[in-house]
Design an enzyme around this catalytic site. Structure first.
Site, PDB file in Angstrom:
ATOM      1  N   CYS A 124     103.459 -40.227  86.978  1.00 57.13           N
ATOM      2  CA  CYS A 124     104.027 -38.850  86.947  1.00 57.13           C
ATOM      3  C   CYS A 124     103.572 -37.990  88.125  1.00 57.13           C
ATOM      4  O   CYS A 124     104.875 -37.444  88.578  1.00 57.13           O
ATOM      5  CB  CYS A 124     103.244 -38.118  85.770  1.00 57.13           C
ATOM      6  N   HIS A 181     101.189 -30.581  87.223  1.00 50.43           N
ATOM      7  CA  HIS A 181     100.565 -31.829  87.665  1.00 50.43           C
ATOM      8  C   HIS A 181     100.712 -32.322  89.152  1.00 50.43           C
ATOM      9  O   HIS A 181     100.626 -33.582  89.420  1.00 50.43           O
ATOM     10  CB  HIS A 181     100.806 -33.092  86.635  1.00 50.43           C
TER      11      HIS A 181
END
Length: 540
Positions: A124, A181
């Site tokens: 990710c 993130h």
């Protein structure tokens, strides 16, 4: 005497980024590549692209006509799901057939363009950074997720020119809702790197919920001493609301798995409210809505009731994402801006099978954490009412980094202008694929997609051929991250023809393929770019 196949071992030295293919003479590689590789360099520090001048010109005129009609640049909305498998949506073979219908996602595909060879990075943080910089993670240093306890040696964003920064300069209001993130220290937050506004969470769901989920993490939650130690290093578990150059406010804290289950709707409601407000302003917007789901650990929203036939938490998460996709697109329509907004739906990587059964589905080999198709081939749907012909489907190559170029083009920053906008001391891997998305018979301008695992160059796809020089193999079923090993492939690269072997099970190599040298020559050219434009090391 050794054959060419036996000599095909190639060494990639990351420190110098020198790539050698001793078996093939420069003449052979150049001759083959001349007819096989259609790409052309527009600038020394940009990824070569396949020229499509007529296609580009037609789309430029199409955009100019729309701007004249609307009186403003178009809006841009990205819908980025976390860890959704290629086979999860109904339009990609999943949906109701595997326990979670996705009518809203399917509708976008039916009324827009469905890409069947759309690629992400293998996990990710690399994907999320790549789409906002137009650069591979190996170049920016953001090669893996930043985890609790990590200490970075430098801020990777400090010298990067981000997409929201460029769009802001072009007159756009930029907003990121949901999961970030890509760093939570000051200087690395969304509203520090160019976004005007951020409303969401810094880490992934699991990194938040592990501190309150006694069933999954009893040795942490039920151990006061360890929980106190974790408190000192854990990622932020608050909903954050921050503004560029202004305050950052901590809102509600996640204190239970029920709170985590409710978070997705809270984020969707915020995006919908902001769409209504932004639509009334005389300014286009770029909105990146990043879902927290379907990254494990998933928890259902207790206020919504059952949403899927399967009832498993993962399937409930897929169904909830689909529900919010429908609501967000409806908000565009209700605000009267649907026909002036490009919507792009995708996932940041393949399914995280290590979390099974709290995990998605892919028909391909591998999963998140690998550079096999299951880890990097993701759903990719482009929808734009009146601008993208309904019912299109394309297997042309598209890398999610190409969204960087598409967004800039829509903002009026054309490829030929980018040399003045972007620093010349670094390499850019994106390609402007606006005309692939918007032309009725659009063709890709990307000749190759490159796959990295951390600092290791793993593979390259060129047309329907994919060559692996390193692979990540699970040592047990579904264990593609926690119980996998990185290996060299041996005597020869593993070359697959994805049209006859999409599961990458039987290499064709020199036995059934004439293009092995050409694909490897492309890999060598790619490796060579790191010699002139060295990668950053930020301590990951």
């Amino acid at each position: 005497m050794k054959s060419k196949l036996q000599c095909l071992i190639f060494t990639i030295v990351v420190a110098s980024q020198a790539v050698s293919l001793p078996a093939f003479s420069p003449r052979l590689a150049a001759d083959e590549t001349a007819t096989f590789d259609r790409s052309v360099k527009l600038a020394e520090n940009f990824e070569p692209a396949i020229p499509r001048p007529d296609q580009d010109q037609a789309v430029d005129q199409k955009l100019a006509n729309l701007e004249k009609k609307m009186g403003r640049k178009p809006n841009i909305l990205w819908l980025v799901v976390d860890d959704m498998g290629y086979g999860d949506p109904g339009c990609y073979g999943g949906g109701g057939a595997i326990g979670a219908a996705t009518p809203n996602i399917d509708r976008l595909a039916k009324e827009g363009l469905k890409l069947t060879s759309c690629y992400s990075q293998q996990t990710c943080t690399p994907t999320r950074s790549a789409i906002l910089t137009g650069r591979l993670p190996m170049r920016t240093g953001l090669i893996r997720p930043i985890l609790a306890g990590d200490t970075l040696t430098k801020n990777p964003w400090e010298d990067e020119t981000s997409l929201p920064k460029l769009l802001g300069q072009a007159g756009y209001y930029t907003l990121l809702t949901g999961k970030w993130h890509v760093g939570e220290p000051k200087g690395m937050r969304p509203h520090d790197i160019g976004f005007d506004e951020f409303y969401g969470f810094y880490p992934a769901q699991k990194e938040i919920s592990q501190g309150v989920d006694a069933r999954r993490f009893p040795d942490l939650v039920n151990n006061p001493e360890r929980l106190r130690a974790f408190e000192a290093i854990k990622p932020d578990d608050h909903l954050e609301h921050g503004f560029k150059g202004g305050k950052t406010e901590q809102l509600s804290q996640i204190q239970s798995t029920e709170d985590m289950g409710r978070a997705e709707k809270k984020l969707a409601d915020f995006t919908i409210a902001r769409i209504k407000e932004l639509a009334k302003k005389d300014q286009p917007f770029f909105l990146e809505h990043c879902f927290m789901k379907v990254h494990c650990d998933n928890f259902p929203n207790p206020d919504l009731g059952p949403l899927s036939a399967a009832r498993y938490y993962y399937k409930e998460a897929v169904a909830e994402v689909d529900l919010h996709v429908g609501e967000i697109v409806k908000a565009l329509d209700d605000a009267g801006i649907l026909d002036n907004t490009l919507v792009f739906f995708t996932s940041d990587n393949g399914p995280q099978m290590d979390g099974w059964p709290d995990a998605g589905y892919t028909p391909f080999r591998g999963a998140k954490g690998t550079t096999f198709e299951g880890g990097v081939r993701v759903p990719g749907i482009a929808y734009w009412k009146g601008m993208i012909a309904p019912g299109r489907e394309s297997d042309e190559l598209f890398d999610l980094m190409d969204l960087f170029g598409v967004a800039l083009n829509l903002a009026g920053i054309k490829p030929q202008q980018l040399a003045d906008k972007l620093p010349s001391d670094r390499y850019y891997d994106f390609i402007d694929q606006t005309s692939l998305l918007l032309a009725d018979e659009g063709e890709s301008k990307r000749e190759a997609v490159y796959f990295w695992w951390g600092k290791e160059l793993m593979a390259c796809r060129m047309k329907e051929y994919k060559a692996h020089v390193k692979v990540s193999l699970p040592e047990a079923t579904h264990m593609h991250i926690d119980y996998a090993t990185l290996r060299d492939v041996g005597l020869a690269p593993w070359l697959f023809n994805l049209y006859i072997d999409p599961k990458e099970q039987m290499p064709v190599g020199h036995r059934r393929n004439a293009w092995l040298a050409s694909v490897l020559a492309k890999l060598r050219q790619h490796g060579g770019t790191f010699k002139k434009y060295p990668p950053k090391n930020i301590g990951l």
